[in-house]
Design an enzyme around this catalytic site. Structure first.
Site, PDB file in Angstrom:
ATOM      1  N   GLU A 251       0.837  -1.193   0.000  1.00  0.00           N
ATOM      2  CA  GLU A 251       0.000   0.000   0.000  1.00  0.00           C
ATOM      3  C   GLU A 251       0.878   1.250   0.000  1.00  0.00           C
ATOM      4  O   GLU A 251       1.707   1.438   0.881  1.00  0.00           O
ATOM      5  CB  GLU A 251      -0.875  -0.042   1.266  1.00  0.00           C
ATOM      6  CG  GLU A 251      -1.549   1.259   1.603  1.00  0.00           C
ATOM      7  CD  GLU A 251      -2.237   1.199   2.985  1.00  0.00           C
ATOM      8  OE1 GLU A 251      -2.134   0.163   3.676  1.00  0.00           O
ATOM      9  OE2 GLU A 251      -2.878   2.181   3.342  1.00  0.00           O
TER      10      GLU A 251
ATOM     11  N   ASP B  45      -1.035  -1.155   5.886  1.00  0.00           N
ATOM     12  CA  ASP B  45      -0.974  -0.638   7.252  1.00  0.00           C
ATOM     13  C   ASP B  45      -2.005  -1.346   8.116  1.00  0.00           C
ATOM     14  O   ASP B  45      -2.975  -1.895   7.608  1.00  0.00           O
ATOM     15  CB  ASP B  45      -1.278   0.863   7.257  1.00  0.00           C
ATOM     16  CG  ASP B  45      -0.089   1.665   6.762  1.00  0.00           C
ATOM     17  OD1 ASP B  45       1.038   1.137   6.818  1.00  0.00           O
ATOM     18  OD2 ASP B  45      -0.297   2.807   6.313  1.00  0.00           O
TER      19      ASP B  45
ATOM     20  N   ASP C 118      -7.764   2.247   6.832  1.00  0.00           N
ATOM     21  CA  ASP C 118      -7.502   2.314   5.392  1.00  0.00           C
ATOM     22  C   ASP C 118      -6.827   1.047   4.895  1.00  0.00           C
ATOM     23  O   ASP C 118      -7.164   0.516   3.838  1.00  0.00           O
ATOM     24  CB  ASP C 118      -6.594   3.508   5.077  1.00  0.00           C
ATOM     25  CG  ASP C 118      -7.411   4.757   4.795  1.00  0.00           C
ATOM     26  OD1 ASP C 118      -8.663   4.631   4.718  1.00  0.00           O
ATOM     27  OD2 ASP C 118      -6.805   5.835   4.658  1.00  0.00           O
TER      28      ASP C 118
ATOM     29  N   ASP D 165      -4.119   0.053   9.946  1.00  0.00           N
ATOM     30  CA  ASP D 165      -5.238   0.946  10.283  1.00  0.00           C
ATOM     31  C   ASP D 165      -6.458   0.662   9.402  1.00  0.00           C
ATOM     32  O   ASP D 165      -6.460  -0.278   8.613  1.00  0.00           O
ATOM     33  CB  ASP D 165      -4.794   2.409  10.131  1.00  0.00           C
ATOM     34  CG  ASP D 165      -4.300   2.696   8.724  1.00  0.00           C
ATOM     35  OD1 ASP D 165      -4.448   1.810   7.845  1.00  0.00           O
ATOM     36  OD2 ASP D 165      -3.764   3.792   8.491  1.00  0.00           O
TER      37      ASP D 165
END
Ligand code: 1YM
Length: 634
Positions: free
Chosen positions: A428, A501, A505, A503
């Site tokens: 990403e 990640d 997203d 998180d």
């Protein structure tokens, strides 16, 4: 009940001890991992389902007790308890302690349930630390307990039953020395029981899990059978016709039941069952149904000259947006494939194809309004396919003129030609991609950075999805192609690893990527090529040294071990430098990887469309329910 249908103990014949089962459990239940463990429950429940199919049982109650034992109780006739004329032992004891003690049970036309291996309750007792069977009938409660398949004591009458009460209750606790895991998974079992009720209209199953602080309970009961099944599968999509196509037909010894409903989605989802076993890998029954659909819809169109210049719809066109369930009952099914869930009997294809072609044609004739929306959907799929082909030809011509490898410019490829050693990291963001390029092992690890989110394939037609830059880069890098042109031998890397990640997203991008793999290259998931990289969650600084841990639990343990330390939370891949990313997330010797598998096509399909589809409310509900989990289990 007809007298001649009654069981009598003399019907039980072939008998064998259970030593063989304990010696080679895999032969009888497939494996001794979590699949085998859950199989034990299915075997017992299948006995009750057989009793339902015989018309003698309406309800099954299943409970996972606090000590991880499982009880299954039905309101059938009750397992026979009379004395066996030859063995001079109660029938119950013979059924539970001898292999293949089936009696009439084995041959009845209705007795076509029975799991993958259909070996029955004796195998469960052989592989259980302890098992108890209680039977209520004739105003009495009979019971006997067994340890690793051997009776603890004689069968006894332990109480009185109400006059009309009858049924069987089996409680067992799996043998820890046999199974590598003994924790039952609630969701796996609930999914199976829901399926069982969809496939057996009218049957009631209640399921309780008493472990944990708040007990869980679900009740399943569908009078509509398969029709309710497809509607349920479509609950996260928008159907384009309310009434599903439905038929149940019989030819010789084969019974087929099919329900089909189209939605606005662009994907196809066809679930197959043979004798109530979920054929995750498909097989000849599914192939037969697909051919029938193509044929019936083309016939309908040709008869009415609905397509200009004699155009014909292809299979992919008539299956765009389809949700279908086919459940067949047959004798002696042969299962093939990696997980033995692919029906291999060749004769079934033709039988189902001719049966389904005539049934679907009848349905279309009788329901012109439904026929119209299906034909419209399939013809627009045909137009989109033609447009996509033109676009692809154009790209091909361009590629033929340009020089180079044809690989995407963003790809930092690896140098090794030994495919079995190579890995593709799909990363990403450009910045994490840069770090990964610096930290990787250039010989075996390739990096493909993705810029931002990829397209949601659940909401785009194949032409658009495959034409998008991010997805086409990824597919080109992998090399396999998609759909009918898919070739697993062309896969350019042994592992494809998603690195995002930790998180929200990152979760979203991961889900988008998995949806893409699931819809366009499911074979890669099935063959175990898709992985998720697990970056560390925390860093502990103690003196001069840094330690990385991957969960809150590990953090606790490590802090205890070290006697304290300075803890910081890793927020994203971007926080790490080349060396850190290598040692925590990419070094094959120390990293963590999660292999993505398709454990149950029904559940995976549901999760994907829930997370990715149109319906907002169920998605919110799902995310809220799973909020405590770090990631979506696949
Ligand atoms: C929780 C598990 O085993 N129920 C059950 C088993 C049997 C019967 C009824 C049954 C079958 C028949 C006649 C018949 C079994 N019978 C046999 C055998 N629940 C559970 N409920 N009477 C009762 O098929 O004719 C094996 S299991 F061998 F006797 F037929």
């Amino acid at each position: 009940m007809d007298k001649k249908d009654d069981y009598s103990a003399k019907d039980i014949t072939v008998l064998e001890g259970l030593e063989a089962v304990r010696k080679r459990p895999g032969m009888y239940i497939g494996s001794t991992d979590k699949y085998g463990l859950h199989h034990l429950v299915y075997e017992v429940v299948d006995n009750s389902v057989d009793e339902h199919m015989a018309g003698a049982c309406s309800e099954i109650k299943i409970v996972i007790e606090k000590d991880n034992s499982v009880s299954v109780e039905d309101n059938g006739r009750g397992m026979p308890v009379d004395l066996h004329p030859v063995y001079k032992r109660p029938a119950m004891e013979i059924i539970v302690t001898k292999l293949h003690a089936g009696g009439k049970f084995d041959n009845k036309a209705y007795a076509v349930s029975g799991g993958l291996h259909g070996v029955g309750i004796s195998v469960v007792s052989a592989l259980s630390e302890e098992m108890t069977v209680e039977v209520k009938k004739d105003g009495k409660i009979y019971a006997q307990s067994y340890v690793k398949g051997k009776p603890k004591a004689d069968m006894k009458v332990i109480g009185k039953a109400e006059k009309e009460e009858h049924g069987t209750k089996v409680t067992f606790i799996p043998d820890k020395t046999i199974f590598s895991v003994v924790d039952f998974d609630y969701k796996t079992l609930a999914t199976r029981f829901r399926e069982t009720c969809f496939l057996n209209a009218g049957l009631k199953i209640s399921f309780k899990d008493l472990r944990g602080e708040t007990p869980k309970e679900e009740k399943f009961h569908y009078d509509g059978g398969l029709i309710e099944f497809v509607k349920w599968l479509n609950k996260t999509r928008t159907p384009i016709h309310q009434k599903p196509i439905y038929f149940k037909r019989e030819e010789g010894k084969v019974i087929a039941e099919v329900a089909i409903q189209y939605s606005e989605s662009y994907n196809e989802s066809i679930q197959g069952f043979v004798n109530t076993i979920n054929t995750v890998e498909g097989g000849t029954h599914v192939v037969g149904l697909k051919s029938a659909l193509t044929r019936a819809i083309n016939d309908y169109i040709t008869k009415r000259s609905l397509l200009k210049n004699g155009d014909k719809l292809m299979g992919d066109d008539v299956r765009e947006g389809i949700t279908a369930v086919i459940s067949i009952k047959m004798q002696e099914p042969q299962f093939e494939g990696q997980t033995k869930t692919k029906l291999g009997n060749g004769e079934i294809k033709g039988i189902i194809e001719s049966m389904a072609t005539s049934a679907i044609s009848d349905f279309l004739e009788e329901n012109p309004a439904v026929a119209k929306v299906i034909v419209n959907k399939a013809t627009s799929a045909l137009r989109a396919r033609e447009a996509a082909k033109k676009a692809k030809d154009l790209v091909r011509r361009k590629n033929a003129l340009s020089v180079g490898s044809g690989l995407p410019g963003k790809l930092a490829d690896c140098s090794s030609k030994k495919k079995e050693l190579t890995e593709l990291y799909v990363v990403e963001g450009d910045s994490a991609g840069g770090t990964a390029k610096g930290g990787r092992d250039r010989e075996t690890q390739a990096i493909l950075p993705l810029r931002g989110k990829i397209l949601n394939v659940e909401k785009s037609n194949p032409a658009k999805a495959l034409g998008s830059e991010q997805i086409s880069n990824l597919l080109t890098a992998m090399g396999t192609g998609v759909g009918e042109g898919f070739d697993i031998n062309k896969l350019r890397y042994n592992k494809v690893i998603i690195m995002t990640d930790a998180d929200v997203d990152g979760q979203h991008i991961k889900a988008l990527l998995l949806t893409m793999f699931y819809r366009y290259t499911p074979q890669l998931i099935e063959a175990g090529h898709i992985f998720i990289a697990v970056p560390p969650f925390y860093k502990i600084k103690k003196g001069m040294k840094d330690y990385y841990v991957y969960s809150a639990e590990e953090l606790k343990l490590k802090l205890k071990e070290l006697g304290g330390g300075e803890v910081s939370r890793f927020k994203g891949l971007g926080e790490m430098n080349d060396e850190q990313l290598w040692s925590t997330t990419m070094n094959p010797k120390t990293r963590r990887l999660k292999q993505v598998g398709i454990e149950d096509a029904v559940e995976a399909d549901e999760t994907f469309s829930l997370l990715m589809g149109d319906a907002v409310a169920p998605r919110r509900e799902f995310i809220e329910q799973n909020a405590d989990k770090a990631e979506v289990d696949l």
